[in-house]
Design a protein around this motif. Structure first.
Motif, PDB file in Angstrom:
ATOM      1  N   SER A 248       0.824  -1.328   0.053  1.00 44.56           N
ATOM      2  CA  SER A 248      -0.048  -0.129   0.227  1.00 44.56           C
ATOM      3  C   SER A 248       0.622   0.941  -0.003  1.00 44.56           C
ATOM      4  O   SER A 248       1.799   1.331   0.757  1.00 44.56           O
ATOM      5  CB  SER A 248      -0.989  -0.031   1.309  1.00 44.56           C
ATOM      6  N   LEU A 249       0.806   1.989  -0.989  1.00 41.59           N
ATOM      7  CA  LEU A 249       1.587   3.190  -1.231  1.00 41.59           C
ATOM      8  C   LEU A 249       0.940   4.481  -1.031  1.00 41.59           C
ATOM      9  O   LEU A 249       0.236   4.711  -1.963  1.00 41.59           O
ATOM     10  CB  LEU A 249       2.376   3.185  -2.407  1.00 41.59           C
ATOM     11  N   GLU A 250       1.369   5.264  -0.195  1.00 36.59           N
ATOM     12  CA  GLU A 250       0.772   6.707   0.264  1.00 36.59           C
ATOM     13  C   GLU A 250       1.991   7.542  -0.335  1.00 36.59           C
ATOM     14  O   GLU A 250       2.872   7.764   0.343  1.00 36.59           O
ATOM     15  CB  GLU A 250       0.248   6.841   1.251  1.00 36.59           C
ATOM     16  N   LEU A 251       1.684   8.164  -1.448  1.00 33.44           N
ATOM     17  CA  LEU A 251       3.019   9.012  -2.030  1.00 33.44           C
ATOM     18  C   LEU A 251       2.673  10.512  -2.113  1.00 33.44           C
ATOM     19  O   LEU A 251       1.920  10.964  -1.268  1.00 33.44           O
ATOM     20  CB  LEU A 251       3.343   8.077  -3.407  1.00 33.44           C
ATOM     21  N   GLY A 252       3.859  11.290  -3.010  1.00 28.90           N
ATOM     22  CA  GLY A 252       3.705  12.833  -3.178  1.00 28.90           C
ATOM     23  C   GLY A 252       2.397  13.139  -3.479  1.00 28.90           C
ATOM     24  O   GLY A 252       1.381  12.370  -4.043  1.00 28.90           O
ATOM     25  N   GLY A 253       2.371  14.529  -3.592  1.00 27.50           N
ATOM     26  CA  GLY A 253       1.295  15.088  -4.200  1.00 27.50           C
ATOM     27  C   GLY A 253       1.647  16.710  -4.558  1.00 27.50           C
ATOM     28  O   GLY A 253       2.735  17.047  -4.518  1.00 27.50           O
ATOM     29  N   LYS A 254       0.851  17.129  -5.586  1.00 25.31           N
ATOM     30  CA  LYS A 254       1.136  18.622  -5.883  1.00 25.31           C
ATOM     31  C   LYS A 254      -0.512  19.286  -6.077  1.00 25.31           C
ATOM     32  O   LYS A 254      -0.886  19.349  -7.264  1.00 25.31           O
ATOM     33  CB  LYS A 254       1.800  18.545  -7.471  1.00 25.31           C
ATOM     34  N   GLY A 255      -1.051  19.300  -4.788  1.00 31.54           N
ATOM     35  CA  GLY A 255      -2.473  19.640  -4.855  1.00 31.54           C
ATOM     36  C   GLY A 255      -2.828  20.932  -5.537  1.00 31.54           C
ATOM     37  O   GLY A 255      -2.282  22.065  -5.066  1.00 31.54           O
ATOM     38  N   PRO A 256      -3.972  20.763  -6.396  1.00 30.06           N
ATOM     39  CA  PRO A 256      -4.529  22.003  -7.041  1.00 30.06           C
ATOM     40  C   PRO A 256      -5.685  22.426  -6.150  1.00 30.06           C
ATOM     41  O   PRO A 256      -6.379  21.847  -5.578  1.00 30.06           O
ATOM     42  CB  PRO A 256      -5.237  21.598  -8.261  1.00 30.06           C
ATOM     43  N   SER A 451       0.660   9.459  -7.111  1.00 26.64           N
ATOM     44  CA  SER A 451       0.479   9.892  -5.643  1.00 26.64           C
ATOM     45  C   SER A 451       0.275   8.414  -4.923  1.00 26.64           C
ATOM     46  O   SER A 451      -0.183   8.452  -3.734  1.00 26.64           O
ATOM     47  CB  SER A 451      -0.764  10.640  -5.388  1.00 26.64           C
ATOM     48  N   GLY A 452       0.127   7.298  -5.476  1.00 28.07           N
ATOM     49  CA  GLY A 452      -0.018   6.332  -4.586  1.00 28.07           C
ATOM     50  C   GLY A 452      -0.660   4.781  -5.328  1.00 28.07           C
ATOM     51  O   GLY A 452      -0.945   4.999  -6.440  1.00 28.07           O
ATOM     52  N   VAL A 453      -0.891   3.663  -4.379  1.00 27.01           N
ATOM     53  CA  VAL A 453      -1.389   2.633  -5.117  1.00 27.01           C
ATOM     54  C   VAL A 453      -2.131   1.968  -3.827  1.00 27.01           C
ATOM     55  O   VAL A 453      -1.764   2.057  -2.424  1.00 27.01           O
ATOM     56  CB  VAL A 453      -0.406   1.603  -5.186  1.00 27.01           C
ATOM     57  N   GLY A 454      -3.638   2.040  -3.925  1.00 31.06           N
ATOM     58  CA  GLY A 454      -4.255   1.306  -2.846  1.00 31.06           C
ATOM     59  C   GLY A 454      -5.136   2.457  -2.191  1.00 31.06           C
ATOM     60  O   GLY A 454      -4.776   3.803  -2.242  1.00 31.06           O
ATOM     61  N   ARG A 455      -5.731   2.024  -1.273  1.00 28.08           N
ATOM     62  CA  ARG A 455      -6.393   3.014  -0.321  1.00 28.08           C
ATOM     63  C   ARG A 455      -6.433   2.358   1.052  1.00 28.08           C
ATOM     64  O   ARG A 455      -6.507   1.374   1.208  1.00 28.08           O
ATOM     65  CB  ARG A 455      -7.891   3.067  -0.718  1.00 28.08           C
ATOM     66  N   GLU A 456      -6.298   3.414   2.093  1.00 29.42           N
ATOM     67  CA  GLU A 456      -6.238   2.885   3.532  1.00 29.42           C
ATOM     68  C   GLU A 456      -7.619   3.627   4.144  1.00 29.42           C
ATOM     69  O   GLU A 456      -8.058   4.426   3.598  1.00 29.42           O
ATOM     70  CB  GLU A 456      -5.195   3.107   4.264  1.00 29.42           C
ATOM     71  N   GLY A 457      -7.827   3.431   5.199  1.00 25.82           N
ATOM     72  CA  GLY A 457      -9.111   3.958   6.190  1.00 25.82           C
ATOM     73  C   GLY A 457     -10.363   2.968   5.923  1.00 25.82           C
ATOM     74  O   GLY A 457     -10.374   2.183   4.947  1.00 25.82           O
ATOM     75  N   GLY A 458     -10.799   2.896   7.237  1.00 23.92           N
ATOM     76  CA  GLY A 458     -12.111   1.951   7.390  1.00 23.92           C
ATOM     77  C   GLY A 458     -11.896   0.583   6.697  1.00 23.92           C
ATOM     78  O   GLY A 458     -10.921  -0.275   6.995  1.00 23.92           O
ATOM     79  N   THR A 459     -12.909   0.090   5.952  1.00 24.66           N
ATOM     80  CA  THR A 459     -12.846  -1.067   5.403  1.00 24.66           C
ATOM     81  C   THR A 459     -11.728  -1.176   4.379  1.00 24.66           C
ATOM     82  O   THR A 459     -11.436  -2.339   4.013  1.00 24.66           O
ATOM     83  CB  THR A 459     -14.178  -1.483   4.435  1.00 24.66           C
ATOM     84  N   PHE A 460     -11.248  -0.041   3.714  1.00 22.80           N
ATOM     85  CA  PHE A 460     -10.094  -0.170   3.006  1.00 22.80           C
ATOM     86  C   PHE A 460      -8.979  -0.715   3.604  1.00 22.80           C
ATOM     87  O   PHE A 460      -8.145  -1.377   2.864  1.00 22.80           O
ATOM     88  CB  PHE A 460      -9.916   1.093   2.198  1.00 22.80           C
ATOM     89  N   SER A 461      -8.502  -0.399   4.802  1.00 20.95           N
ATOM     90  CA  SER A 461      -7.573  -0.733   5.726  1.00 20.95           C
ATOM     91  C   SER A 461      -7.825  -2.454   5.849  1.00 20.95           C
ATOM     92  O   SER A 461      -6.995  -3.131   5.997  1.00 20.95           O
ATOM     93  CB  SER A 461      -7.318  -0.101   6.924  1.00 20.95           C
TER      94      SER A 461
END
Ligand code: NAD
Length: 477
Positions: A248-256, A451-461
């Motif tokens: 599970s990868l939570e990566l970088g961002g460049k948020g608009p 910005s990543g692969v997969g999701r975490e949080g609640g049922t996603f975790s």
């Protein structure tokens, strides 16, 4: 200087070869703690402890009720020690103490939330027509390696470890080398809460060709959850692929951050300042590309600049400080400062901000930068916002999506239809409308693209940290 060791199999220990590293406070630019500096042997020892605790220990075999009780005790201990934990993060990375206290409260909430979520989760049953009955169980995956970044040290460590632990896994946590202290403190508290030895292990050290790489290459590992830079995510993916380990990868961002003519400007200015200058912009979710519509552009920019310049800048340890006069480390300061040197070369102009004292960069706003400028395309991970003007919705959406990242976006509008329309068209894991940084831990969290692969949080975790099993029974013979 106090020493902080690895925590392996229930004991706080030095590295096998005795190596240590200085832990530098980026505001004073002096070491304030000594840390065990691990290598491959320490990483392997931590994985072996987690493996044994998973294969033979009580944690995966306990009921949810018992794990829940221990995790709630841990959350209570985090609250009881919130001041020390917050100060450790502040000294490790220069985060303003008020924000570090907020992170400590959120860390306790991470632990409570996932303990409750796991205990309250239902499993699925699939009634069949054929005289059979099918149902699913969610069994712990095994040994989880959690590798975390330096920008929210305690908060990120608990975001990664709490769901893994709540679902019955054992964990090896490697915090970033610049922010090790709160993770050792967390593991000490877990033992005090009654967590069995080997369930939460912490090992300190660097990433490439060191502890991080050794953890990701170890064949006894069943899951890797990583938060950090996109390039590191690629290296970890490759290592994990060799052992066919899910990542599970939570990566970088460049948020608009899109501010429309019909926005409530008081609200938009307040959140936009928060979105790029909180934690000195060292947030993956920061609103580092700001697009304001032509009708309000001049007024918005003037108010945004005034609000940025009015931030109380100072010593991160001072509770009055809103903006820290220190980035997380000398190395990171040099990286952010180098981007400021590119602004004029690439055709932009610094409206306010620039270099500050010590290892700091002031709240910085850049205008006139063409979309190809490095400050518009690359993640700076500092207090640097590039502001652009747009004419209409199509132009705003196209500009927002013109990036390899896709972690999050912000939209400021009082028009409900526009809020829905634009949210639907943005390529991002999270869209905040008329706010920023608000989280519900049940919601999916993660990114698209780089910005990543997969999701975490609640049922996603739960999906990530368990092995769902289908059981099919013949009930009619
Ligand atoms: P980083 O990638 O340099 O390091 C993160 C962690 O990975 C550290 O613990 C490091 O020691 C370890 N590491 C480095 N190379 C490794 C390797 N080859 N193998 C194993 N481990 C390795 O990131 P950072 O500078 O600590 O953090 C900043 C980055 O994190 C930014 O890009 C930011 O956007 C991102 N971030 C993302 C999120 C999110 O949820 N998407 C949240 C916070 C930060």
């Amino acid at each position: 200087m106090e020493f902080y060791g690895h925590v392996i199999d229930g004991h706080e220990v030095p590295s096998l070869d005795g190596a240590t590293m200085d832990d530098v406070d980026p505001f004073t630019r002096e070491p304030w703690a000594r840390i065990a500096l691990g290598g491959k042997a320490d990483a392997d020892r931590a994985v072996a402890a987690a493996r044994a605790a998973f294969d033979e220990g009580p944690w995966p075999r306990m009921g949810f009720e018992d794990r829940h009780r221990i995790l709630h005790r841990l959350a209570d201990l985090i609250d009881a020690h919130a001041d020390e934990l917050a100060m450790a993060d502040t000294r490790d990375m220069g985060k303003p103490i008020g924000q570090a206290r907020h992170d400590a409260a959120r860390a306790a909430w991470n632990v409570r939330f996932f303990a409750d979520h796991a205990r309250m989760s239902t499993a699925d049953a699939y009634p069949m027509d054929s005289g059979h009955h099918a149902f699913a169980t969610y069994e712990p995956a095994g040994v989880v390696v959690a590798i975390s970044p330096w920008n929210f040290p305690l908060m990120q460590s608990t975001w990664k470890t709490a769901p893994a632990l709540a679902w019955g896994n054992t964990v090896v946590l490697k915090p970033a080398e610049d922010t090790p202290v709160s993770s050792t403190m967390l593991a000490r508290l877990a033992l005090a809460a009654g967590m069995p030895p080997g369930v939460l292990n912490v090992v300190h050290g660097y990433g490439p060709e060191s502890v991080g790489a050794a953890l990701t290459a170890n064949p006894s590992v069943d899951r890797i959850t990583f938060t950090g830079e996109s390039g590191t995510g690629r290296a970890i993916s490759e290592a994990a692929a060799r052992n066919l380990v899910p990542v599970s990868l939570e990566l970088g961002g460049k948020g608009p951050n899109l501010v429309f003519d019909d926005a409530d400007l008081d609200n938009a200015v307040a959140w936009s300042v928060e979105a790029i200058f909180r934690n000195a912009g060292q947030i993956c979710l920061s609103g580092s590309r700001l697009y304001a519509q032509a009708g309000i552009y001049d007024e918005f920019l003037e108010r945004f600049q005034r609000a940025a310049e009015a931030m109380v800048a100072g010593d991160p340890k001072d509770p009055q400080t809103q903006f820290p006069l220190a980035l997380a480390s000398e190395e990171h300061f040099r990286k952010v400062a180098a981007y400021l040197d590119t602004v004029e070369q690439d055709g932009g102009r610094i409206l306010t901000g620039g270099m500050g004292p010590g290892w700091s960069v002031l709240p910085t706003i850049i205008v006139d930068a063409p979309p190809a400028a490095r400050v518009c395309r690359e993640e700076i991970f500092g207090p640097v916002c590039v502001v652009h003007r747009f004419q209409d919705e199509d132009e705003a959406v196209a500009a927002a999506n013109d990036t390899r990242y896709g972690l999050n976006a912000m939209v400021f509008t009082e028009n409900l239809s526009r809020a829905h329309r634009v949210s639907a068209r943005l390529r991002a894991g999270t869209v905040w409308v008329n706010c920023f940084f608000i989280r519900d831990l049940r919601a999916p969290f993660g990114g698209v693209g780089d910005s990543g692969v997969g999701r975490e949080g609640g049922t996603f975790s739960r999906e990530f940290f368990t092995e769902p099993k289908a059981v099919i029974m013949q009930v009619d013979r």
